[in-house]
Scaffold this motif. Structure first.
Motif, PDB file in Angstrom:
ATOM      1  N   ASP A 232      28.174  17.776 -24.531  1.00  0.00           N
ATOM      2  CA  ASP A 232      28.714  17.885 -25.799  1.00  0.00           C
ATOM      3  C   ASP A 232      27.489  18.480 -26.738  1.00  0.00           C
ATOM      4  O   ASP A 232      27.368  18.287 -28.047  1.00  0.00           O
ATOM      5  N   LYS A 233      26.978  19.435 -26.132  1.00  0.00           N
ATOM      6  CA  LYS A 233      25.681  20.196 -26.583  1.00  0.00           C
ATOM      7  C   LYS A 233      24.567  19.040 -27.294  1.00  0.00           C
ATOM      8  O   LYS A 233      23.996  19.346 -28.391  1.00  0.00           O
ATOM      9  N   ARG A 234      24.571  17.696 -26.901  1.00  0.00           N
ATOM     10  CA  ARG A 234      23.703  16.695 -27.567  1.00  0.00           C
ATOM     11  C   ARG A 234      23.325  15.593 -26.536  1.00  0.00           C
ATOM     12  O   ARG A 234      22.200  15.039 -26.832  1.00  0.00           O
ATOM     13  N   PHE A 235      23.860  15.707 -25.197  1.00  0.00           N
ATOM     14  CA  PHE A 235      23.323  14.650 -24.413  1.00  0.00           C
ATOM     15  C   PHE A 235      22.709  15.364 -23.334  1.00  0.00           C
ATOM     16  O   PHE A 235      23.303  15.962 -22.367  1.00  0.00           O
ATOM     17  N   ARG A 236      21.489  15.072 -22.855  1.00  0.00           N
ATOM     18  CA  ARG A 236      20.875  15.681 -21.840  1.00  0.00           C
ATOM     19  C   ARG A 236      20.629  14.861 -20.592  1.00  0.00           C
ATOM     20  O   ARG A 236      19.875  13.647 -21.053  1.00  0.00           O
ATOM     21  N   LEU A 237      21.091  15.040 -19.442  1.00  0.00           N
ATOM     22  CA  LEU A 237      20.779  14.360 -18.258  1.00  0.00           C
ATOM     23  C   LEU A 237      19.108  14.428 -18.017  1.00  0.00           C
ATOM     24  O   LEU A 237      18.623  15.411 -17.828  1.00  0.00           O
TER      25      LEU A 237
END
Length: 166
Positions: free
Chosen positions: A112-117
């Motif tokens: 979602d262009k906002r949560f980075r693993l």
């Protein structure tokens, strides 16, 4: 949507894509798809065993740290993967589902262009499986937005209300 809800739903969609073509013979049903649940199984009484194969995507915790000391705010997501199989090789179905998910989340690390693993991810099974059920677990940590301590609460509230319709 608030951050944990949004992250869970985004990850749920990615997992559904990862397992969309996977079908199992499970609980006397042929060609059964993997069902992905957000946070919990809706009917936890287990009156019937029609849940399997399944993946449960659930929030375990949110942690906040100083941005200068690491990744800022993070959300830890737990995955419970379960299959049903009386065949002694049913454990392979479990590992196959886990691997499909693992590869998908590593390839598409930003949701979602906002949560980075963040790496390290964790994938495990238990030795004493409750036959004919087989379970595996994944732990994923995502970097999430951290409010700035100087932010005006009224503006934050407005922003939260604006995104609730998404």
């Amino acid at each position: 949507m608030i951050i944990p809800e949004r992250l869970i739903n985004c990850l749920k969609k990615e997992i559904e894509i990862a397992v969309k073509d996977y079908r199992l013979k499970a609980e006397n049903q042929e060609d059964k798809p993997v069902t992905v649940y957000a946070q919990h199984i809706p009917d936890e009484n287990f009156d019937n065993d029609s849940y399997y194969p399944l993946v449960i995507v659930s929030l375990q915790k949110v942690e906040d740290a100083e941005l200068s000391e690491g990744n800022g705010s993070t959300a830890t997501i737990g995955l419970t993967i379960g299959v049903h199989g009386e065949d002694e090789l049913a454990w392979m179905d479990l590992l196959s589902i886990m691997e499909r998910i693992r590869q998908r989340v590593l390839i598409f690390r930003k949701l979602d262009k906002r949560f980075r693993l963040l790496l390290l991810t964790k994938w495990e099974t238990i030795e004493a499986q409750p036959y004919p059920f087989w379970f595996g677990y994944g732990t994923l940590v995502y970097q999430i937005a951290q409010p700035n301590e100087q932010m005006d609460w009224d503006n934050v509230k407005i922003k939260m209300e604006d995104t609730s319709n998404e």
